[in-house]
Design an enzyme around this catalytic site. Structure first.
Site: not given
Ligand SMILES: [Zn+2]
Length: 356
Positions: A73, A75, A99, A129-130, A332
């Site tokens: 992903h 994003d 990530d 995706e997030e 994150h």
């Molecule tokens: Zn991810």
């Protein structure tokens, strides 16, 4: 803006990771990065490139017997004062490093530098995706262009710190409701206390023994937890309603339906409403490309305990696993970073697997 993903950047997965991180791409704001990635893929010349929204797909058409997917992903979660990227010793810091732009860099680097892989390869760089799954690029492609996802194996380059995490557990959320009858607490005998009725629900949760299940060498640990409880009207009222919200994480040998039935059995005698659920995914490591991938990585796979997009592939009948350079514990986080050595190892491993 000139595309920062120039040929001399694309040729080095570490430099490429930094370049991708420095194109800010918080969910729903992925147009610029998708433009850059699409442009780089088109210039490679040996790929057939398609795009829907801010999801870009590129594939080889070499007529090989088998096809694999490398997916990531584009994003990130919201920036937290951690852009642009910085490098300290062997670490690249910045939003999305772990990530999962380190993983996206591996896929993009291979896409443009490996024109004749041993399998046909579909590269998928997807949006959102997030956030909620209605925006998830993989979900949108599965609905609108399911053929793009046809393959014998999918590798999602989500952070696993260089290990292979296969399959994933499913999840069910449900509410168990308790009913009573209101009364003044001064005349409590005229009512029925719904909060007291929750005692039996909590005793069942306390006595519950979650299963541990091993499939294809991967061990999954189930869990059933109360995650929220509510009830009560006022300080002088016997409450007539109480709700206990529970969450079950289940191993992929249970179907979603079987997991629902299991919850109904555990809370037999109480009204139970399923509020949300998602199926798990079996590891699916017996297919030839998966076995060869594991041989290239050279370490035993582990079970994925959280829910990931691997399950979206499993729902289409495609075995899928997670393998990426990032550390999932840092995803994150404001001090998110990725190890340069893990990016180099990941690129070498994927070359071992895919080069002829
Ligand atoms: Zn991810």
């Amino acid at each position: 803006m000139a595309n920062p993903l120039t040929p001399d950047v694309l040729v080095d997965p570490v430099v490429l990771t930094r370049a991708l991180v420095d194109v800010e791409s918080v969910s729903r704001d992925e147009k610029v990065i998708a433009d850059c990635v699409e442009d780089a893929l088109r210039k490679a010349g040996h790929l057939s490139v398609r795009r829907v929204g801010n999801t870009v797909m590129a594939r080889t058409k070499l007529g090989r017997d088998q096809r694999v997917i490398l997916a990531g992903h584009l994003d990130t979660v919201p920036v937290d004062g951690n852009l642009p990227s910085t490098v300290v010793d062997d670490l690249i810091y910045g939003c999305g490093t772990s990530d999962m732009k380190g993983g996206v860099a591996l896929a993009l680097h291979l896409a443009v530098t490996l024109p004749d892989p041993r399998y046909d390869v579909t590269y998928l760089f997807y949006e959102s995706e997030e956030i909620e799954s209605e925006h998830n690029g993989l979900n949108l492609v599965a609905g609108a262009h399911p053929k793009w996802l046809q393959a014998d194996l999918a590798v999602l380059l989500e952070p696993t710190y260089g290990t292979v995490e296969a399959g994933c557990q499913g999840t069910v959320s449900a509410q168990v409701s308790l009913r009573g009858r209101r009364a003044h607490t001064a005349r409590a005998w005229r009512g029925v206390n719904a909060i007291h009725a929750a005692g039996e629900v909590l005793r069942r949760l306390e006595a519950y023994h979650p299963r541990t299940v091993t499939i294809d060498g991967c061990t999954y640990r189930e869990g059933l937890n109360a995650v929220r409880i509510f009830g009560g009207v006022a300080g002088n009222v016997v409450p007539d309603e109480c709700g206990v919200e529970v969450n079950l994480r289940f191993a992929p040998d249970r179907s979603e339906k079987q997991a629902h039935e299991h919850l109904r059995e555990v809370f037999d005698g109480f009204p139970l409403e399923i509020t949300d659920s998602a199926p798990g995914a079996r590891p699916g490591l017996d297919a030839a490309p998966a076995r060869e991938f594991l041989a290239a990585v050279g370490i035993e796979p582990a079970a994925k305990l959280g829910w990931t997009d691997v399950a979206r592939f499993a729902a289409l009948g495609i075995p899928a696993l997670n393998y990426g350079p990032g550390d999932p514990a840092l995803a994150h986080a404001p001090d998110e970073h990725v190890e340069i050595g893990k990016i180099r190892d990941g690129a070498a491993t994927l070359y071992r697997w895919l080069a002829r």
